[in-house]
Design a protein around this motif. Structure first.
Motif: not given
Lengths: 75, 113
Positions: A38-52
């Protein structure tokens, strides 16, 4: 490119952006809960990859009008 | 024996769930081209009200949620009409300013008389 066509492309870009960011967020949450305690970084990574991905799609879509396809070049 | 298999089973379950989620996302065109993404959004928008109605029925809250009134609001039309209004007023501004200043001057002259 006519204004109508450009408007449709922008509509598609926005819709695609929403879908991709949402999907990235969802997959990030799934991975975060299952594998990364339940860390935050995979969520941020996923959203960022989607945005990219959405940005790249939009860029290709807007540039496609000005590119010549190889089949046209051969004619 | 069971103590060794259980963590492995847990890992296998997690990998299956994660892999399934990624497969569903790829297969339904969520990570594809712009057209596929736009189509997926339209499908999702169309599927939300019936799904919501079913959930309400399932929980027995049928009469509680009022139906969303269909608002005929287009942000594009509003924006465009706003731009038109601003530009037309800007173009008329000098004429109107001259008119009002003339009227003001006339009023002051009448007061002085």
């Amino acid at each position: 490119m006519s204004e109508k066509e450009l408007g449709k492309k922008w509509d598609r870009c926005l819709a695609d952006g929403v879908i991709k960011i949402g999907t990235g967020l969802g997959l990030g949450i799934v991975f975060s809960v299952l594998f990364f305690k339940r860390r935050t970084w995979p969520i941020t990574l996923g959203s960022g990859a989607g945005l990219g991905m959405a940005y790249a799609n939009c860029q290709n879509d807007l540039r496609a009008h000005y590119l010549q396809h190889i089949s046209q070049k051969e004619q | 024996m069971a103590a060794r298999i259980l963590p492995l089973l847990k890992l296998a379950t997690k990998v299956t769930i994660a892999g399934g989620a990624v497969y569903v996302a790829c297969d339904s065109g969520l990570l594809g081209s712009s057209e596929q993404g736009a189509q997926a959004l339209e499908k999702a928008k169309a599927a939300v009200p019936p799904a919501l109605a079913e959930w309400m029925k399932y929980f027995g809250l049928e009469a509680q949620l009022p139906t969303m009134p269909k608002v005929e609001f287009s942000p594009v039309k509003s924006w465009n009409s706003g731009v038109r209004w601003t530009i037309s007023n800007l173009s008329e501004a000098p004429t109107k300013a001259a008119e009002y200043s003339n009227q003001g001057l006339q009023y002051v002259k009448d007061l002085i008389k």
